[in-house]
Structure formats: structure tokens, C-alpha cells
Design a protein around this motif. Structure first.
Motif, PDB file in Angstrom:
ATOM      1  N   ASN A 164       0.817  -1.223   0.000  1.00  0.00           N
ATOM      2  CA  ASN A 164       0.000   0.000   0.000  1.00  0.00           C
ATOM      3  C   ASN A 164       0.844   1.264   0.000  1.00  0.00           C
ATOM      4  O   ASN A 164       0.544   2.219  -0.715  1.00  0.00           O
ATOM      5  N   GLU A 165       1.888   1.282   0.821  1.00  0.00           N
ATOM      6  CA  GLU A 165       2.747   2.468   0.877  1.00  0.00           C
ATOM      7  C   GLU A 165       3.477   2.669  -0.455  1.00  0.00           C
ATOM      8  O   GLU A 165       3.643   3.806  -0.926  1.00  0.00           O
ATOM      9  N   THR A 166       3.859   1.580  -1.089  1.00  0.00           N
ATOM     10  CA  THR A 166       4.559   1.676  -2.365  1.00  0.00           C
ATOM     11  C   THR A 166       3.632   2.218  -3.449  1.00  0.00           C
ATOM     12  O   THR A 166       4.017   3.119  -4.210  1.00  0.00           O
TER      13      THR A 166
ATOM     14  N   LEU B 160       1.562   6.845  -6.901  1.00  0.00           N
ATOM     15  CA  LEU B 160       0.447   7.758  -7.166  1.00  0.00           C
ATOM     16  C   LEU B 160       0.832   9.197  -6.813  1.00  0.00           C
ATOM     17  O   LEU B 160       0.611  10.124  -7.598  1.00  0.00           O
ATOM     18  N   ASN B 161       1.414   9.388  -5.635  1.00  0.00           N
ATOM     19  CA  ASN B 161       1.828  10.729  -5.213  1.00  0.00           C
ATOM     20  C   ASN B 161       2.834  11.336  -6.191  1.00  0.00           C
ATOM     21  O   ASN B 161       2.744  12.522  -6.532  1.00  0.00           O
ATOM     22  N   ARG B 162       3.771  10.531  -6.637  1.00  0.00           N
ATOM     23  CA  ARG B 162       4.775  11.039  -7.575  1.00  0.00           C
ATOM     24  C   ARG B 162       4.116  11.490  -8.880  1.00  0.00           C
ATOM     25  O   ARG B 162       4.425  12.561  -9.408  1.00  0.00           O
ATOM     26  N   ALA B 163       3.191  10.666  -9.407  1.00  0.00           N
ATOM     27  CA  ALA B 163       2.513  11.041 -10.648  1.00  0.00           C
ATOM     28  C   ALA B 163       1.699  12.316 -10.451  1.00  0.00           C
ATOM     29  O   ALA B 163       1.720  13.217 -11.308  1.00  0.00           O
ATOM     30  N   MET B 164       0.989  12.414  -9.341  1.00  0.00           N
ATOM     31  CA  MET B 164       0.185  13.614  -9.057  1.00  0.00           C
ATOM     32  C   MET B 164       1.077  14.842  -8.892  1.00  0.00           C
ATOM     33  O   MET B 164       0.742  15.931  -9.376  1.00  0.00           O
ATOM     34  N   ASN B 165       2.199  14.686  -8.220  1.00  0.00           N
ATOM     35  CA  ASN B 165       3.116  15.809  -8.028  1.00  0.00           C
ATOM     36  C   ASN B 165       3.779  16.222  -9.343  1.00  0.00           C
ATOM     37  O   ASN B 165       4.030  17.412  -9.567  1.00  0.00           O
ATOM     38  N   ALA B 166       4.058  15.255 -10.219  1.00  0.00           N
ATOM     39  CA  ALA B 166       4.592  15.589 -11.543  1.00  0.00           C
ATOM     40  C   ALA B 166       3.547  16.365 -12.340  1.00  0.00           C
ATOM     41  O   ALA B 166       3.875  17.309 -13.064  1.00  0.00           O
ATOM     42  N   LYS B 167       2.273  15.982 -12.172  1.00  0.00           N
ATOM     43  CA  LYS B 167       1.182  16.686 -12.871  1.00  0.00           C
ATOM     44  C   LYS B 167       1.090  18.131 -12.398  1.00  0.00           C
ATOM     45  O   LYS B 167       0.834  19.035 -13.200  1.00  0.00           O
TER      46      LYS B 167
ATOM     47  N   GLY C  49       9.330  -0.786  -3.760  1.00  0.00           N
ATOM     48  CA  GLY C  49       9.062  -1.061  -2.356  1.00  0.00           C
ATOM     49  C   GLY C  49       9.401  -2.485  -1.990  1.00  0.00           C
ATOM     50  O   GLY C  49       9.798  -3.288  -2.834  1.00  0.00           O
ATOM     51  N   ILE C  50       9.242  -2.749  -0.722  1.00  0.00           N
ATOM     52  CA  ILE C  50       9.454  -4.101  -0.227  1.00  0.00           C
ATOM     53  C   ILE C  50       8.346  -4.454   0.748  1.00  0.00           C
ATOM     54  O   ILE C  50       7.673  -3.584   1.303  1.00  0.00           O
ATOM     55  N   ASP C  51       8.154  -5.725   0.915  1.00  0.00           N
ATOM     56  CA  ASP C  51       7.149  -6.240   1.845  1.00  0.00           C
ATOM     57  C   ASP C  51       7.642  -7.599   2.308  1.00  0.00           C
ATOM     58  O   ASP C  51       8.686  -8.080   1.843  1.00  0.00           O
ATOM     59  N   LYS C  52       6.906  -8.210   3.197  1.00  0.00           N
ATOM     60  CA  LYS C  52       7.271  -9.549   3.697  1.00  0.00           C
ATOM     61  C   LYS C  52       6.112 -10.499   3.477  1.00  0.00           C
ATOM     62  O   LYS C  52       4.944 -10.103   3.551  1.00  0.00           O
ATOM     63  N   ASP C  53       6.457 -11.754   3.228  1.00  0.00           N
ATOM     64  CA  ASP C  53       5.419 -12.771   3.110  1.00  0.00           C
ATOM     65  C   ASP C  53       5.078 -13.309   4.506  1.00  0.00           C
ATOM     66  O   ASP C  53       5.626 -12.840   5.519  1.00  0.00           O
ATOM     67  N   ASP C  54       4.196 -14.281   4.562  1.00  0.00           N
ATOM     68  CA  ASP C  54       3.750 -14.831   5.849  1.00  0.00           C
ATOM     69  C   ASP C  54       4.871 -15.502   6.631  1.00  0.00           C
ATOM     70  O   ASP C  54       4.768 -15.672   7.845  1.00  0.00           O
ATOM     71  N   ASP C  55       5.943 -15.886   5.947  1.00  0.00           N
ATOM     72  CA  ASP C  55       7.092 -16.513   6.611  1.00  0.00           C
ATOM     73  C   ASP C  55       8.143 -15.491   7.036  1.00  0.00           C
ATOM     74  O   ASP C  55       9.195 -15.862   7.548  1.00  0.00           O
TER      75      ASP C  55
END
Length: 179
Positions: free
Chosen positions: A50-52, A57-64, A79-85
Motif C-alpha cells: 500500500n505504501e509503495t 500515485l503521489n509522484r505522478a500527481m506531483n509531476a502533474k 518497495g518491499i514487503d514480507k510474506d507470511d514466513d
């Protein structure tokens, strides 16, 4: 036909990936490219899906907001995330906004990070810097990235991003079917 794209980065990898992807999905259009430094509004190293996405989205909006006369605005965020393990993986989101305000989303494939890189990221080091430390590289973010290091150059960061950019363009290039 000529169109202008504003890319929310001055990183040549992101600029080249954007241009290559746009040329592949819209081959009859000539593109003028403008790279702009804008904020992602998220952590330097996004730590969730979600953060990624929000960063892209923020970058595209700010470029606009920065380049108001473009035809497309592109934001990319790794971005990075972790799986269930608890194993860490990397990926990137692409966001493309067109003149109508319609949004296309595309995501790269994901790949798992080796334990040494994961440990450094968990200690607060951004993935690009962790990658440089583990693989004894310098500025890998502006080159092949972690994906390039881990695939021994078989897949570089530009190529990795191109496919996701093309996927993000699907609803925009096929507007009569999506909007």
C-alpha cells in the motif's frame, strides 16, 4: 503525432523505462520526455504494498502539478514487503495519469531478497544502499538495481520496469473498453 510525458524522476533508469514502455504500447506516437524531481510523500524505503502504491500515485500527481501541459504523468515507486514466513521481497508500482485524470496501474513481478540484504533493510538501510553494500557496487539504483545484481545482469532495472509500465498503460491505451 507528438505527446509529452512527465516522469516523476530524473533517474535515467526510470526515464528510459518510461520512454521504452510508452513507445512499445503506443508505437505511432513520438514522445517528448521531461523528468522532474518530486516528492513521493512516503518513506524513502516503502515497506508495504500500500505504501509503495501511494508513493507511485503521489509522484505522478506531483509531476502533474509541476508539468501541467503534459499528456501523461508517470510515477514509479519501488518497495518491499514480507510474506507470511517473514521473507522480504521487492517490487515496484507504476502509475500513469492521462489528461482526463484517468489512472493506469501496473506492477512489476516480485523477487525475494537474500538474508544479508534483508537484514540491512530491517536495520533501516534503503534497498539500493543495502544492495551496494552486499554486492560491493556503487549507485546500483541508477543502473541494474537489486534485480540486476541478483540475476547476474540477466534482468536489469530498466527492463524490469518496462513491462509494468506497459501494463499500467492498458486501460489508458484502450479507453473505450475501460472508461
Amino acid at each position: 503525432m507528438n505527446k509529452k510525458i512527465a516522469i516523476a524522476s530524473k533517474n535515467t533508469v526510470k526515464i528510459n523505462a518510461s520512454l521504452e514502455g510508452m513507445k512499445k504500447i503506443l508505437p505511432k506516437i513520438n514522445f517528448e520526455v521531461i523528468g522532474v524531481d518530486v516528492s513521493s510523500g512516503v518513506s524513502d524505503q516503502p515497506m508495504s504494498n500500500n505504501e509503495t502504491w501511494q508513493g507511485a500515485l503521489n509522484r505522478a500527481m506531483n509531476a502533474k502539478a509541476e508539468v501541467v501541459d503534459a499528456d501523461y504523468w508517470i510515477g514509479m515507486e519501488g518497495g518491499i514487503d514480507k510474506d507470511d514466513d517473514g521473507k522480504m521481497y521487492a517490487f515496484a508500482w507504476m502509475c500513469v495519469i492521462d489528461q482526463d485524470g484517468d489512472i493506469g496501474k501496473g506492477m512489476t513481478g516480485l523477487f525475494y531478497l537474500p538474508p544479508k540484504v534483508q537484514q540491512l533493510v530491517e536495520e533501516g538501510i534503503e534497498l539500493g544502499h543495502a544492495n551496494d553494500q552486499v554486492f560491493n557496487e556503487h549507485g546500483s539504483k541508477q543502473k541494474g538495481g537489486a534485480v540486476g545484481s541478483l540475476t547476474f545482469g540477466a534482468l536489469g532495472r530498466t527492463e524490469y520496469y518496462v513491462q509494468a509500465l506497459i501494463l499500467a498503460m492498458i486501460p489508458l491505451a484502450n479507453k473505450e473498453m475501460y472508461f
